[in-house]
Scaffold this motif. Structure first.
Motif, short mmCIF file in Angstrom:
data_model
loop_
_atom_site.label_atom_id
_atom_site.label_comp_id
_atom_site.label_asym_id
_atom_site.label_seq_id
_atom_site.Cartn_x
_atom_site.Cartn_y
_atom_site.Cartn_z
N GLN A 73 0.86 -1.19 0.00
CA GLN A 73 0.00 0.00 0.00
C GLN A 73 0.89 1.23 0.00
O GLN A 73 2.09 1.13 0.21
N GLY A 74 0.29 2.37 -0.24
CA GLY A 74 1.06 3.62 -0.21
C GLY A 74 1.24 4.23 -1.59
O GLY A 74 1.72 5.35 -1.72
N GLY A 75 0.85 3.50 -2.63
CA GLY A 75 0.90 4.05 -3.99
C GLY A 75 2.31 4.22 -4.51
O GLY A 75 3.30 3.94 -3.82
N ALA A 76 2.38 4.70 -5.74
CA ALA A 76 3.69 4.91 -6.36
C ALA A 76 4.45 6.01 -5.61
O ALA A 76 5.67 5.94 -5.46
N LEU A 77 3.74 7.01 -5.12
CA LEU A 77 4.43 8.08 -4.40
C LEU A 77 5.00 7.55 -3.09
O LEU A 77 6.06 7.99 -2.65
N GLY A 78 4.31 6.63 -2.46
CA GLY A 78 4.88 5.97 -1.28
C GLY A 78 6.16 5.23 -1.65
O GLY A 78 7.18 5.32 -0.95
N GLU A 101 6.99 14.88 -15.12
CA GLU A 101 6.48 15.17 -13.78
C GLU A 101 6.68 14.01 -12.79
O GLU A 101 7.09 14.22 -11.64
N TRP A 102 6.38 12.80 -13.21
CA TRP A 102 6.47 11.68 -12.26
C TRP A 102 7.91 11.34 -11.94
O TRP A 102 8.24 11.01 -10.79
N SER A 103 8.82 11.45 -12.91
CA SER A 103 10.25 11.24 -12.60
C SER A 103 10.69 12.26 -11.57
O SER A 103 11.44 11.95 -10.65
N ILE A 147 13.89 4.79 -13.74
CA ILE A 147 13.18 5.36 -14.88
C ILE A 147 11.67 5.35 -14.59
O ILE A 147 11.20 4.59 -13.74
N CYS A 148 10.94 6.18 -15.31
CA CYS A 148 9.48 6.11 -15.30
C CYS A 148 9.10 5.58 -16.69
O CYS A 148 9.26 6.29 -17.69
N SER A 149 8.64 4.33 -16.76
CA SER A 149 8.41 3.68 -18.05
C SER A 149 7.41 4.41 -18.92
O SER A 149 7.53 4.41 -20.15
N ASN A 150 6.43 5.01 -18.27
CA ASN A 150 5.41 5.76 -19.01
C ASN A 150 5.02 6.98 -18.19
O ASN A 150 4.50 6.84 -17.08
N GLU A 151 5.31 8.16 -18.73
CA GLU A 151 4.97 9.40 -18.03
C GLU A 151 3.50 9.72 -18.30
O GLU A 151 3.14 10.22 -19.37
N THR A 152 2.69 9.46 -17.31
CA THR A 152 1.24 9.56 -17.42
C THR A 152 0.76 10.98 -17.73
O THR A 152 -0.27 11.17 -18.36
N ILE A 153 1.51 11.97 -17.27
CA ILE A 153 1.09 13.37 -17.44
C ILE A 153 1.56 13.92 -18.80
O ILE A 153 0.78 14.50 -19.55
N ALA A 171 11.94 0.65 -12.18
CA ALA A 171 10.98 1.35 -13.02
C ALA A 171 9.66 1.60 -12.32
O ALA A 171 9.08 0.69 -11.72
N ASP A 172 9.20 2.85 -12.41
CA ASP A 172 7.83 3.18 -12.04
C ASP A 172 6.97 2.83 -13.25
O ASP A 172 7.03 3.49 -14.28
N MET A 173 6.21 1.74 -13.14
CA MET A 173 5.37 1.27 -14.25
C MET A 173 3.89 1.47 -13.97
O MET A 173 3.04 0.77 -14.53
N SER A 174 3.58 2.45 -13.10
CA SER A 174 2.19 2.64 -12.66
C SER A 174 1.19 2.63 -13.81
O SER A 174 0.12 2.05 -13.70
N SER A 175 1.53 3.32 -14.91
CA SER A 175 0.52 3.51 -15.94
C SER A 175 0.75 2.67 -17.19
O SER A 175 0.08 2.86 -18.20
N SER A 176 1.70 1.71 -17.13
CA SER A 176 1.86 0.85 -18.30
C SER A 176 1.95 -0.63 -17.95
O SER A 176 1.93 -1.48 -18.85
N GLY A 192 4.27 -0.02 -9.05
CA GLY A 192 3.17 0.75 -9.63
C GLY A 192 1.93 0.69 -8.78
O GLY A 192 1.66 -0.32 -8.14
N GLY A 193 1.18 1.77 -8.76
CA GLY A 193 -0.14 1.77 -8.15
C GLY A 193 -1.08 0.99 -9.06
O GLY A 193 -0.89 0.96 -10.27
N ALA A 194 -2.10 0.36 -8.47
CA ALA A 194 -2.99 -0.50 -9.27
C ALA A 194 -4.04 0.28 -10.03
O ALA A 194 -4.63 -0.24 -10.98
N GLN A 195 -4.27 1.54 -9.66
CA GLN A 195 -5.49 2.23 -10.12
C GLN A 195 -5.47 2.72 -11.56
O GLN A 195 -6.42 3.35 -12.01
N LYS A 196 -4.38 2.44 -12.32
CA LYS A 196 -4.35 2.84 -13.72
C LYS A 196 -4.79 1.68 -14.61
O LYS A 196 -5.70 1.79 -15.38
N ASN A 197 -4.10 0.56 -14.45
CA ASN A 197 -4.33 -0.51 -15.42
C ASN A 197 -4.59 -1.86 -14.77
O ASN A 197 -4.57 -2.88 -15.43
C1 PLP Z 1 -0.40 7.87 -11.00
C2 PLP Z 1 1.07 7.80 -10.99
C3 PLP Z 1 1.80 8.03 -9.82
C4 PLP Z 1 1.14 8.37 -8.51
O1 PLP Z 1 0.64 7.22 -7.96
P1 PLP Z 1 -0.08 7.17 -6.53
O2 PLP Z 1 -0.59 5.78 -6.52
O3 PLP Z 1 -1.13 8.23 -6.53
O4 PLP Z 1 0.95 7.40 -5.50
C5 PLP Z 1 3.18 7.92 -9.89
N1 PLP Z 1 3.81 7.60 -11.04
C6 PLP Z 1 3.13 7.39 -12.18
C7 PLP Z 1 3.88 7.04 -13.44
C8 PLP Z 1 1.74 7.48 -12.19
O5 PLP Z 1 1.06 7.26 -13.33
#
Ligand code: PLP
Length: 365
Positions: A73-78, A101-103, A147-153, A171-176, A192-197
């Protein structure tokens, strides 16, 4: 009941069959007489749900035996703090590839624990392209390369896994994650946080190579110590049980669609449809719509674009909403428009968006 096409960047659309099954099982999960939300996480029913979800995620990603899968828990920012706490060990610095932004969020947080070395940055090109691998100034003494594999913003995505030699790649793969097959063996750690994909917010996925465990800084919270989490089967403390259950249903759904190769093919088709419309707009119809991301690093998941005349943005969004195409507004930091095309977005949703873009152009072009 009317369901919209939801282009949200996250929390994002989920596959309808998953929501239907969750609804059907809400009051009584498979004869247990209770909702998954009401189960003890150590009871036999939830233990089975957890083991099933873990096994399916491992199978989908073909996670090698020397990597642990952790549900946290704690998300990608955690994780931006939890990763350095766990992986720094005797090292002093971390190499970052800054692609948006996410990097930058990851770098800022890591700077609390380590020396941050920006080995390359897309800031110089206005976040329109990922710096060429030959330009990265990597330090062989770094604890890892992030690295951030996919910059969501910004809408930038690595076309493939970069080679960083023997230093672990993180790798932060939250959004891919789960959008296509990935060679997990080439990564020291994926998070990665689960809430994208994957599923609902609250679940964070960590995949970590076993030899990187056991070097956590003494200040690391026990619940966030990867070794402790791994040794306790991701149940050192109460895991986000309902989010794990839904994620398990999503994993089954992906399998039924043909797994990650099928997801990759569909995602490529959806992204090509939208980028083709943007390119045609720029070339043939006088360019009402523009995307600034370099072709070779265009994100398949988050297509960022804008109207050349920004005063038309509100009208475009209102018309989209009226057609059931929602959450197309760009992130507040960059403005403009963004269409997130995760696994659960059907091709029909992108077709409807492209049709609305053509109609809008005919009206305003
Ligand atoms: C959404 C996102 C985050 C932030 O994730 P949280 O789960 O809100 O902490 C960080 N990195 C990437 C690439 C994201 O898409």
């Amino acid at each position: 009941m009317t369901r919209v096409y939801n282009f949200s960047a996250g929390p994002a659309a989920l596959p309808e069959p998953v929501l239907q099954q969750a609804a059907a099982e809400m009051l009584d999960w498979q004869g247990s007489g209770m909702s998954v939300m009401e189960m003890s996480h150590r009871g036999p029913q939830f233990m089975a749900i957890m083991a099933d979800a873990m096994a399916r995620l491992r199978a989908l990603l073909q996670v090698p035996a020397d990597h642990e899968v952790l549900f946290m828990q704690g998300g990608a920012l955690g994780e931006n703090a939890i990763v350095p706490m766990n992986l720094l060990g005797e090292h002093r610095s971390i190499d970052f590839i800054d692609t948006g932004e996410w990097s930058r969020k990851s770098m800022q947080e890591a700077a609390k624990y380590a020396q941050v070395n920006v080995a390359a940055s897309s800031a110089d090109n206005g976040d329109t392209r990922i710096p060429a691998r030959e330009t990265w100034r990597l330090d062989p003494q770094a604890a890892y390369v992030h690295i951030c594999s996919n910059e969501t913003i910004g809408g930038l995505e690595y076309p493939d896994t970069p080679d960083v030699g023997t230093v672990p790649l993180v790798a932060d793969m939250s959004s891919s994650i789960l959008s296509q097959p990935v060679d997990v063996a080439r990564y020291g750690l994926i998070y990665g946080g689960a809430q994208k994909n994957i599923g609902p917010a609250g679940l964070t996925i960590v995949i970590v190579r076993r030899d990187l465990l056991g070097r956590a800084l003494p200040c690391t919270p026990t619940a966030f110590n990867y070794r402790v989490v791994a040794d306790n089967g991701s149940m050192y403390n109460t895991p986000p049980t309902y989010a794990i259950y839904i994620a398990g249903l999503v994993f089954r759904w992906i399998e039924a669609q043909g797994g990650l190769p099928a997801m990759a093919a569909r995602n490529a088709e959806k992204a090509a449809l939208l980028y083709d419309a943007l390119d045609r707009s720029a070339l043939e119809r006088g360019g009402l719509f523009v995307t600034k991301v370099a072709r070779e690093c265009r994100s398949r998941m988050n297509v960022t674009f804008h109207l050349r005349d920004d005063t038309l943005t509100a009208a475009f969004l209102a018309g989209a909403e009226a057609r059931g195409l929602v959450q197309l507004k760009g992130h507040r930091v960059v403005g403009g428009l963004r269409a997130s095309l995760y696994n659960a977005m059907p091709l029909a949703g992108v077709q409807a968006l492209v049709a609305w873009m053509a109609e809008f152009e005919a009206r305003h072009g």
